[in-house]
Design a protein around this motif. Structure first.
Motif, short mmCIF file in Angstrom:
data_model
loop_
_atom_site.label_atom_id
_atom_site.label_comp_id
_atom_site.label_asym_id
_atom_site.label_seq_id
_atom_site.Cartn_x
_atom_site.Cartn_y
_atom_site.Cartn_z
N UNK A 46 0.77 -1.26 0.02
CA UNK A 46 -0.02 -0.20 -0.01
C UNK A 46 0.79 1.32 0.23
N UNK A 47 2.03 1.17 -0.56
CA UNK A 47 2.96 2.51 -0.70
C UNK A 47 2.70 3.00 -2.07
N UNK A 57 15.71 4.82 -4.70
CA UNK A 57 15.34 3.60 -4.28
C UNK A 57 15.92 2.46 -4.70
N UNK A 60 19.49 2.43 -3.33
CA UNK A 60 19.60 1.65 -2.04
C UNK A 60 19.33 0.45 -1.98
N UNK B 317 6.58 1.58 8.25
CA UNK B 317 5.74 1.53 7.06
C UNK B 317 4.51 2.27 7.14
N UNK B 320 5.17 5.52 5.92
CA UNK B 320 5.55 5.67 4.83
C UNK B 320 4.13 5.66 3.56
N UNK B 321 3.29 4.87 4.24
CA UNK B 321 2.01 4.88 3.50
C UNK B 321 1.23 6.25 3.38
N UNK B 324 4.66 10.11 3.05
CA UNK B 324 5.91 9.91 2.70
C UNK B 324 6.60 11.06 2.03
N UNK B 325 5.65 12.03 1.79
CA UNK B 325 6.51 13.21 1.18
C UNK B 325 6.93 14.33 2.53
N UNK B 332 13.68 8.38 3.60
CA UNK B 332 12.66 7.85 2.70
C UNK B 332 12.81 6.70 1.89
N UNK B 333 13.65 7.33 0.84
CA UNK B 333 14.20 6.23 -0.13
C UNK B 333 14.94 5.07 0.39
N UNK B 334 15.74 5.25 1.47
CA UNK B 334 16.29 4.09 2.13
C UNK B 334 15.39 3.07 2.74
N UNK B 336 11.99 2.78 2.07
CA UNK B 336 11.25 2.27 1.04
C UNK B 336 11.92 1.03 0.44
N UNK B 337 13.24 1.24 0.26
CA UNK B 337 14.05 0.10 -0.55
C UNK B 337 14.02 -1.14 0.71
N UNK B 340 11.18 -4.03 0.92
CA UNK B 340 11.15 -5.08 -0.32
C UNK B 340 12.18 -5.81 -0.02
#
Lengths: 88, 461
Positions: A46-47, A57, A60, B317, B320-321, B324-325, B332-334, B336-337, B340
């Protein structure tokens, strides 16, 4: 349950085994495989990801997966216990 | 009293040579004067500090016993809960949280010993940082050179102590966030054993690596603060059920009889000249001729990297949902990475962690102390993105913690001891076996007495 202790191995032997073990297929940077993984993960969690964020991203994630590959190629016994141990 | 030690301040207040209120007022005046340049404080609790100081002075006038830290001003990284403040943890998002209803345990314990909280300190967003930079609050600035990084993520803690604003500060260390700013700012920092000090009512980052600890201008000041903060706390499930093991009385034993070795291999690679000089000075002063190999240290760092990314992502999480801004884009980018990363890698990293711990603990059958660099280099420029390691241009930020991560990965106690190398200081890690903070502090104290380690606070111009 009796557990065998994780045996310490000489570093040289470990490195030798590591070389013989096929390395995990880590997605490579700069291409679709990682973008697909990021997009699928984001959907499932849900992101919402702005397209402009993707390059960083991906960078990273590439670095993290490289570290992960180093960990994954280290041979441990099947009954090796993770560090945090749950106590009932 | 600007550069006075913790024990000197407590002694002066206890003897009536000064008052706690005068000490608090002086600290508040220094903050008002210099924080514009250093950007160490994000919140100042002047009213609370003066009220607390008056209570100490009243207790003295009534003949009641004062604590060992009577009247000592201190500040905390802004991930500690401070009653009446939102616990921002370096973020924009957390400012919208309700204010904290109760202080963090370590603040309560320091104040119970007589210390006086004067404010909360700048930090990297959500502690995912080695630089001390912050897009929301601005960068913490290094008192030795305002154009340089303080290091992070406890950047304000290092800057406030080095800049003479307070003699004592608290920070957190997940992968190096006490030891890195101690190194760049040239002050002493203690990262205790994992589970030693309560983390109750502080904002987490990576639960399985998070530690809290003090910054000060001497090893004895570290020990004084550390001793009063020890003890089990049921509010932190990780906090060990061990009795307090005071260290202050042991410092005078020095390093005599301790088996000291220098970490070789991985810890010898990628050092700038100043880091080599610092290690050589310390090893020479302690007569440490033995070099010891910490096995698989590079892989330990990799495992810490993976666990950090995954646990950090899990923690954030929902933010981030929804927001995120509102994150620092670099954080943030780290994160989000991290969402996953395959779970199999995280589990393997935790299994490797246990293997590594057993191997490193075997080393402590042969030695009592391992010396290692704290950072590859002295403080880089604020905004610097790369540095040249062994002739190769490398990204700076993730590599600042190369020597700290393999140590905190298994929770070993470390004192970062500042070595006054010119033109900028840099620290050496004094690493001991689990629960032997006393040994690391003894060695740091011995290095001070030998004139090798010293905090060189320099107020900002």
């Amino acid at each position: 349950m009796t557990r065998k202790r994780t045996k310490a191995r000489p570093a040289r032997k470990t490195q030798s085994r590591a070389r013989k073990t096929p390395k995990p297929r880590t997605p490579q940077a700069g291409g679709e495989p990682l973008d697909a993984l990021i997009a699928a993960g984001a959907r499932s969690l849900g992101l919402k990801i702005d397209r402009r964020w993707m390059a960083e991203i991906r960078n990273q994630l590439t670095v993290t997966l490289r570290h992960g590959a180093s960990v994954a190629e280290f041979r441990l016994l099947d009954d090796a216990e993770p560090a945090p141990v749950f106590e009932a | 009293m600007e550069q006075a030690s913790v024990s000197d301040i407590a002694g002066a207040v206890g003897s009536g040579r000064t008052t706690a209120l005068a000490v608090a007022d002086a600290a508040l005046a220094r903050i008002a004067d210099r924080n514009r340049a250093l950007n160490a404080f994000t919140d100042v609790v002047a009213g609370r500090a003066r009220a607390r100081a008056r209570a100490i002075d009243k207790a003295r006038s009534e003949g009641r016993a004062l604590g060992p830290l009577a009247g000592v001003p201190f500040a905390v990284k802004n991930l500690f809960d401070v009653e009446g403040l939102p616990t921002r943890a370096g973020s924009k998002i957390n400012r919208d949280l309700p204010v904290a209803a109760r202080d963090a345990t370590l603040i309560e314990r320091l104040e119970a010993a007589g210390a006086v909280l004067v404010g909360a300190l700048n930090m990297g967003e959500y502690a995912y940082d080695f630089t001390g930079e912050n897009v929301h609050d601005g960068a913490s600035r290094n008192p030795h050179d305002l154009g340089r990084m303080t290091g992070g993520s406890s950047g304000g803690s290092g800057g406030a102590v080095a800049g003479g604003l307070v003699p004592l500060a608290l920070g957190s260390d997940t992968n190096g966030s006490i030891r890195v700013p101690a190194s760049f700012c040239g002050v002493f920092g203690l990262k205790p054993t994992y589970g030693r000090l309560s983390r109750a009512r502080t904002f987490p980052f990576v639960a399985s690596f998070d530690h809290l600890g003090p910054f000060a201008r001497s090893a004895s000041d570290l020990a004084l603060a550390y001793d009063v903060m020890q003890g089990h706390d049921p509010d932190d499930p990780v906090c060990a059920e061990r009795p307090a093991e005071p260290t202050t009385g042991a410092l005078a034993q020095g390093a005599a009889g301790l088996r000291v070795a220098v970490a070789g291999g991985y810890f010898r690679n990628g050092l700038f000249p100043e880091a080599k000089v610092a290690i050589e000075r310390v090893a020479s002063a302690l007569g440490a001729k033995r070099e010891i190999e910490i096995p698989e240290a590079a892989r330990a760092r990799s495992a810490a990297y993976v666990i950090t990314a995954a646990e950090g992502a899990a923690l954030h999480l929902d933010r981030l949902r929804k927001r995120s801004r509102d994150f620092d884009p670099a954080v943030r980018d780290r994160l989000i990475a991290g969402t996953v990363i395959p779970a199999s890698l995280v589990v393997q990293a935790q299994k490797f962690r246990r293997w590594y711990r057993e191997r490193v603990l075997q080393l402590f059958r042969e030695v009592d102390v391992i010396l290692a660099p704290a950072t590859p280099c002295a403080a880089p420029n604020i905004g610097q993105q790369t540095f040249v390691l062994d002739g190769v241009e490398m990204p700076l930020r993730p590599n600042i913690g190369v020597y700290t991560q393999p140590i905190s990965f298994i929770g070993l106690p470390v004192v970062a001891a500042p070595i006054p190398v010119k033109p900028l200081p840099i620290a050496v890690q004094i690493v001991a076996a689990p629960w032997r903070e006393d040994i690391a502090l003894r060695v740091a104290h011995a290095l001070e007495r030998l004139g090798v380690a010293a905090a060189t606070p320099r107020p900002a111009a």
